[in-house]
Scaffold this motif. Structure first.
Motif, PDB file in Angstrom:
ATOM      1  N   LEU A  90      -3.014  -7.795   4.178  1.00  0.00           N
ATOM      2  CA  LEU A  90      -1.660  -7.215   4.173  1.00  0.00           C
ATOM      3  C   LEU A  90      -1.319  -6.605   2.815  1.00  0.00           C
ATOM      4  CD1 LEU A  90       0.389  -9.779   6.274  1.00  0.00           C
ATOM      5  CD2 LEU A  90      -0.214  -7.433   6.892  1.00  0.00           C
ATOM      6  N   PHE A  91      -1.642  -7.299   1.724  1.00  0.00           N
ATOM      7  CA  PHE A  91      -1.370  -6.742   0.399  1.00  0.00           C
ATOM      8  C   PHE A  91      -2.148  -5.455   0.185  1.00  0.00           C
ATOM      9  CE2 PHE A  91       0.642 -10.719  -0.604  1.00  0.00           C
ATOM     10  CZ  PHE A  91       1.502 -10.429  -1.660  1.00  0.00           C
ATOM     11  N   LEU A  92      -3.415  -5.452   0.579  1.00  0.00           N
ATOM     12  CA  LEU A  92      -4.223  -4.242   0.437  1.00  0.00           C
ATOM     13  C   LEU A  92      -3.637  -3.102   1.268  1.00  0.00           C
ATOM     14  CD1 LEU A  92      -6.703  -2.764  -0.638  1.00  0.00           C
ATOM     15  CD2 LEU A  92      -8.026  -3.768   1.226  1.00  0.00           C
ATOM     16  N   GLY A  93      -3.253  -3.391   2.505  1.00  0.00           N
ATOM     17  CA  GLY A  93      -2.684  -2.362   3.378  1.00  0.00           C
ATOM     18  C   GLY A  93      -1.348  -1.839   2.874  1.00  0.00           C
ATOM     19  N   VAL A  94      -0.484  -2.743   2.405  1.00  0.00           N
ATOM     20  CA  VAL A  94       0.812  -2.310   1.875  1.00  0.00           C
ATOM     21  C   VAL A  94       0.612  -1.459   0.627  1.00  0.00           C
ATOM     22  CG1 VAL A  94       2.929  -3.132   0.755  1.00  0.00           C
ATOM     23  CG2 VAL A  94       2.165  -4.172   2.883  1.00  0.00           C
ATOM     24  N   GLY A  95      -0.317  -1.870  -0.224  1.00  0.00           N
ATOM     25  CA  GLY A  95      -0.606  -1.064  -1.415  1.00  0.00           C
ATOM     26  C   GLY A  95      -1.092   0.325  -1.054  1.00  0.00           C
ATOM     27  N   MET A  96      -1.957   0.413  -0.045  1.00  0.00           N
ATOM     28  CA  MET A  96      -2.438   1.727   0.400  1.00  0.00           C
ATOM     29  C   MET A  96      -1.301   2.570   0.961  1.00  0.00           C
ATOM     30  SD  MET A  96      -6.096   0.692   2.109  1.00  0.00           S
ATOM     31  CE  MET A  96      -6.262   2.261   2.896  1.00  0.00           C
ATOM     32  N   VAL A  99       0.857   3.979  -1.823  1.00  0.00           N
ATOM     33  CA  VAL A  99       0.238   5.100  -2.524  1.00  0.00           C
ATOM     34  C   VAL A  99       0.218   6.352  -1.652  1.00  0.00           C
ATOM     35  CG1 VAL A  99      -1.939   5.959  -3.476  1.00  0.00           C
ATOM     36  CG2 VAL A  99      -1.147   3.656  -4.046  1.00  0.00           C
ATOM     37  N   MET A 100      -0.234   6.213  -0.402  1.00  0.00           N
ATOM     38  CA  MET A 100      -0.502   7.396   0.419  1.00  0.00           C
ATOM     39  C   MET A 100       0.695   7.883   1.226  1.00  0.00           C
ATOM     40  SD  MET A 100      -4.431   6.746   1.611  1.00  0.00           S
ATOM     41  CE  MET A 100      -4.043   5.503   2.784  1.00  0.00           C
ATOM     42  N   VAL A 101       1.599   6.997   1.604  1.00  0.00           N
ATOM     43  CA  VAL A 101       2.701   7.398   2.467  1.00  0.00           C
ATOM     44  C   VAL A 101       3.992   7.530   1.668  1.00  0.00           C
ATOM     45  CG1 VAL A 101       4.074   6.771   4.488  1.00  0.00           C
ATOM     46  CG2 VAL A 101       1.622   6.332   4.478  1.00  0.00           C
ATOM     47  N   TRP A 102       4.268   6.539   0.833  1.00  0.00           N
ATOM     48  CA  TRP A 102       5.561   6.508   0.143  1.00  0.00           C
ATOM     49  C   TRP A 102       5.492   7.047  -1.278  1.00  0.00           C
ATOM     50  CZ3 TRP A 102       5.272   0.925   2.019  1.00  0.00           C
ATOM     51  CH2 TRP A 102       5.563   0.868   3.376  1.00  0.00           C
ATOM     52  N   THR A 103       4.351   7.516  -1.714  1.00  0.00           N
ATOM     53  CA  THR A 103       4.113   8.098  -3.042  1.00  0.00           C
ATOM     54  C   THR A 103       4.601   7.219  -4.190  1.00  0.00           C
ATOM     55  OG1 THR A 103       6.142   9.438  -2.995  1.00  0.00           O
ATOM     56  CG2 THR A 103       4.127  10.465  -2.149  1.00  0.00           C
ATOM     57  N   ASN A 104       4.412   5.914  -4.087  1.00  0.00           N
ATOM     58  CA  ASN A 104       4.666   4.976  -5.182  1.00  0.00           C
ATOM     59  C   ASN A 104       3.323   4.571  -5.765  1.00  0.00           C
ATOM     60  OD1 ASN A 104       7.454   4.957  -4.797  1.00  0.00           O
ATOM     61  ND2 ASN A 104       7.336   3.315  -3.294  1.00  0.00           N
ATOM     62  N   LEU A 105       2.786   5.429  -6.625  1.00  0.00           N
ATOM     63  CA  LEU A 105       1.408   5.278  -7.073  1.00  0.00           C
ATOM     64  C   LEU A 105       1.156   3.970  -7.828  1.00  0.00           C
ATOM     65  CD1 LEU A 105      -1.385   6.612  -7.257  1.00  0.00           C
ATOM     66  CD2 LEU A 105      -0.683   7.526  -9.447  1.00  0.00           C
ATOM     67  N   VAL A 106       1.855   3.733  -8.902  1.00  0.00           N
ATOM     68  CA  VAL A 106       1.539   2.583  -9.759  1.00  0.00           C
ATOM     69  C   VAL A 106       1.785   1.253  -9.041  1.00  0.00           C
ATOM     70  CG1 VAL A 106       2.110   1.413 -11.917  1.00  0.00           C
ATOM     71  CG2 VAL A 106       1.884   3.901 -11.876  1.00  0.00           C
TER      72      VAL A 106
END
Length: 130
Positions: A90-96, A99-106
């Motif tokens: 879940l953490f890995l998926g939320v992080g992805m 980055v990719m959908v919500w453009t919150n890179l860091v």
């Protein structure tokens, strides 16, 4: 014509492969249906993903039965290991998604790396250390 001598696939592995493929496809399609807004199929996607997860669970039970392995014992370590795997995924998926959908890179990279670390913790937990 003579058959080549070689290793044959065990029936239990073949059944597990087929059920795993079917379950994985149903689960992945369900998640796509639920998470891609353009498809507008959230509820059917949840149903499809749940069916896929059930098929994958049945696959594990059938394979263990065909291999004459003991049923899985539910212990604190088993439950903790499963929960750690779920949390890591879940953490890995939320992080992805960040980055990719919500453009919150860091923040997305940090949360995704935390998920990877959690998943890496599964190795010594399940295999042990020398």
């Amino acid at each position: 014509m003579q058959r080549k001598a070689g290793k044959k696939m065990k029936k239990s592995n073949f059944v597990a492969m087929i059920l795993g493929t079917i379950g994985g496809i149903l689960f992945a399609l369900g998640m796509c249906m639920a998470l891609i807004p353009e498809w507008d199929a959230f509820q059917p996607g949840i149903v499809m993903g749940t069916i896929g997860a059930v098929v994958l669970l049945v696959m594990v039970l059938v394979w263990r039965k065909m291999e004459n392995k003991n049923p899985i014992r539910l212990s604190g370590k088993t439950i903790g290991t499963v929960l750690l795997g779920i949390a890591g995924a879940l953490f890995l998926g939320v992080g992805m998604c960040m980055v990719m959908v919500w453009t919150n890179l860091v923040p997305g990279v940090v949360i995704g790396l935390l998920g990877i670390v959690l998943l890496l913790c599964l190795i010594p937990l399940t295999r042990g250390l020398k």
